[in-house]
Design an enzyme around this catalytic site. Sequence first.
Site, PDB file in Angstrom:
ATOM      1  N   LYS A  99      12.001  21.816 -15.245  1.00  0.00           N
ATOM      2  CA  LYS A  99      12.022  22.724 -14.095  1.00  0.00           C
ATOM      3  C   LYS A  99      11.955  24.174 -14.575  1.00  0.00           C
ATOM      4  O   LYS A  99      11.220  24.986 -14.024  1.00  0.00           O
ATOM      5  CB  LYS A  99      13.305  22.527 -13.276  1.00  0.00           C
ATOM      6  CG  LYS A  99      13.388  21.192 -12.569  1.00  0.00           C
ATOM      7  CD  LYS A  99      14.631  21.128 -11.706  1.00  0.00           C
ATOM      8  CE  LYS A  99      14.850  19.732 -11.173  1.00  0.00           C
ATOM      9  NZ  LYS A  99      16.157  19.544 -10.570  1.00  0.00           N
ATOM     10  N   HIS A 135      -0.732 -10.643 -18.893  1.00  0.00           N
ATOM     11  CA  HIS A 135      -2.122 -10.428 -19.314  1.00  0.00           C
ATOM     12  C   HIS A 135      -2.345  -8.989 -19.773  1.00  0.00           C
ATOM     13  O   HIS A 135      -3.468  -8.532 -19.883  1.00  0.00           O
ATOM     14  CB  HIS A 135      -3.065 -10.818 -18.179  1.00  0.00           C
ATOM     15  CG  HIS A 135      -2.899 -12.265 -17.804  1.00  0.00           C
ATOM     16  ND1 HIS A 135      -3.709 -13.270 -18.266  1.00  0.00           N
ATOM     17  CD2 HIS A 135      -1.946 -12.873 -17.054  1.00  0.00           C
ATOM     18  CE1 HIS A 135      -3.281 -14.430 -17.804  1.00  0.00           C
ATOM     19  NE2 HIS A 135      -2.218 -14.222 -17.065  1.00  0.00           N
ATOM     20  N   GLU A 187      18.417   7.535 -16.152  1.00  0.00           N
ATOM     21  CA  GLU A 187      19.042   8.836 -15.937  1.00  0.00           C
ATOM     22  C   GLU A 187      20.537   8.790 -16.251  1.00  0.00           C
ATOM     23  O   GLU A 187      21.138   9.794 -16.598  1.00  0.00           O
ATOM     24  CB  GLU A 187      18.829   9.266 -14.473  1.00  0.00           C
ATOM     25  CG  GLU A 187      18.414  10.704 -14.336  1.00  0.00           C
ATOM     26  CD  GLU A 187      17.944  11.074 -12.940  1.00  0.00           C
ATOM     27  OE1 GLU A 187      16.954  11.798 -12.835  1.00  0.00           O
ATOM     28  OE2 GLU A 187      18.568  10.654 -11.957  1.00  0.00           O
TER      29      GLU A 187
HETATM   30  O1  PA5 Z   1      20.028  10.865  -9.541  1.00  0.00           O
HETATM   31  C1  PA5 Z   1      19.867  12.032  -9.235  1.00  0.00           C
HETATM   32  O2  PA5 Z   1      20.810  12.743  -8.884  1.00  0.00           O
HETATM   33  C2  PA5 Z   1      18.494  12.680  -9.212  1.00  0.00           C
HETATM   34  O3  PA5 Z   1      17.519  11.877  -9.735  1.00  0.00           O
HETATM   35  C3  PA5 Z   1      18.119  13.057  -7.801  1.00  0.00           C
HETATM   36  O4  PA5 Z   1      18.127  11.892  -7.019  1.00  0.00           O
HETATM   37  C4  PA5 Z   1      16.764  13.711  -7.692  1.00  0.00           C
HETATM   38  O5  PA5 Z   1      16.629  14.725  -8.633  1.00  0.00           O
HETATM   39  C5  PA5 Z   1      16.574  14.306  -6.298  1.00  0.00           C
HETATM   40  O6  PA5 Z   1      17.526  15.280  -6.054  1.00  0.00           O
HETATM   41  P1  PA5 Z   1      17.814  15.884  -4.637  1.00  0.00           P
HETATM   42  O7  PA5 Z   1      18.265  14.803  -3.735  1.00  0.00           O
HETATM   43  O8  PA5 Z   1      18.876  16.907  -4.856  1.00  0.00           O
HETATM   44  O9  PA5 Z   1      16.539  16.507  -4.130  1.00  0.00           O
END
Ligand code: PA5
Length: 445
Positions: A422, A308, A287
Site C-alpha cells: 500500500k 492434470h 494472513e
Molecule cells: O483479514 C483482514 O483483516 C484483511 O484481509 C481484511 O479483510 C482486508 O484487508 C479488507 O479490509 P477492510 O475490511 O478493512 O476493507
Amino acid sequence: MLKLNIDKVFDFVPQAEIYGMKQEMEGCNALLYNRQGRGSDFLGWVNLPSSLSAGELSAIKKAAKELQEVSEIIVVIGIGGSYLGTKAVLSALTDNFDWLKTKRKYPLILFAGQNISEDYLHELFKAVKKQDVGAIVISKSGTTTEPAIAFRLVKNAIEARYGKKKAARHIVAVTDAQKGALRTLAGQEGYQTFVIPDDVGGRFSVLTPVGLLPLAAAGIDIRELVRGAKDMEAATGPDVPFEENPAALYAAARTALYRKGKKIEILASYDPKLQYIAEWWKQLFGESEGKEGKGLFPASVTLTSDLHSMGQYIQEGERLMFETVIGVEKAKHEVTMEADEADLDGLNFLAGKRIGEINRMAELGTMLAHVDGGVPNIRIELETLDEYHIGALLYFFEKACGISGYALGINPFDQPGVEAYKKNMFALLGKPGYEKEGEEIRKRL
Ligand code: PA5
C-alpha cells in the site's frame, strides 16, 4: 458435523508424537478463551456463533429482504475477509450454473472491489445496465483502496440511475461502529448500516453481517449456517479434551508436519463448488500464520482437474508439502454412468455407477498414490454440502487457525505485512504525504 482422519500422517510423524502434543494444543486453545495470548483484542470470533442473537439474525434478514425488493443484481463490494467468506459459502451452496438463470427467486450476487482491473469494472457496469441494482459495501477499516475505488463508481452509477434520494434504499454499508470513511459516508447519505465488531478481524468475520447479510440476500439459510458453526464451537471448546477436539487434532497434525520440514499445505477438494472455500482458507491461514519468517504456505487444488496440471508436481516434485483433503460423502443430485453399445472408450465397466462413486474412487486412489509419493494426507469429510455443514467447516478452520497460530508462536490476528504494498502504491500514485517515498521508489523501478 465433520469427520477428521489423520491416520495417513502417522507414516511421517509417529502417532504418539502427535498425541503427545495434547498439553500444548489444549494450552493454545485455552489462550483463545483466557485471552492471555498475542492479539487477544481480536478474539471476538471465538464465541460469535453462540452469541449471535435471534434479533440480530432477524435484522440481517430484514435488511436482506428490503434489498431483494429493489434489486435483481446485488454487487457485493469488499476485499480479503470482507468478501471471501461470502464468495466461498455462495459457491459451495449454489447451483454451478445459477448465473445462467433468466428467472430467479433471489438476486444474482456479483462482486467488485477485490481487484483494480479496469476491464472488470467496465464489464461489470455493462452487465448490470438493464437490471435493477443494489450494493452491499463492506469494509471494516472503511479506507481500503480497492473497495473504495469500486464503491465510488458503483455509488455514482446507482445515484445516476435512481436519483440520490432513492439510491440510499439500494445501498447497505457494513463497517466499523464509529470510525472510518465508510461510516461517515453512510451517515451522510442515510444508508442502512451493519457493524463489524471491533474484536473480529476481517478474515474471521464471515459469521458477522460481513458474510451473513450478502448471503441472506442471496437466499442462503443463515440460521442453519450459524447453527453448524455453533455446534462446532461447542465441539472445540476449552473443556473438550484434545483427542475429541477436531480443530485441535488438525492443528496438531499440521503443526507436527511443519516441524518435520513440510512447508506447504495444499487444500484439495474434489468438487469445484469448494474452490472458493479454499480461497477463503488460504487467506485465513496465510494472513494469520505467514509472519516473522514462519508459517506453512497455504496452497490449493481442485481435483481431479488439477491432477492434470499440479498432480505431477504433487506426486514427484520437491517433498515440501502435505495435503488436506475435503471430501463430501453425498452429492445432492444423482447422475449415473450410461452403457454404450460400441464401448469405444472402454468405459462400460462403469455403467450403472453413480458419478459420485467414480469421483470417490479417484479421491481414495489419489490419496494413496500421494501418500506413497511422500505426501502426508489429512482428511476432512463432510456428510453433504449444505448450510449446516459449511457453517461447521468454517468455524472448524477458524478455531484450528487460532490454535495453530499460537503453536507457531506468532500473533495470528494481525497482518502487518499487508501495509508494504500500500505504501509503495500510494507513493507511486502521488497520494499527498507520500512525495518523498515516491521519488525514491521511482528510482528503483
Ligand atoms: O483479514 C483482514 O483483516 C484483511 O484481509 C481484511 O479483510 C482486508 O484487508 C479488507 O479490509 P477492510 O475490511 O478493512 O476493507
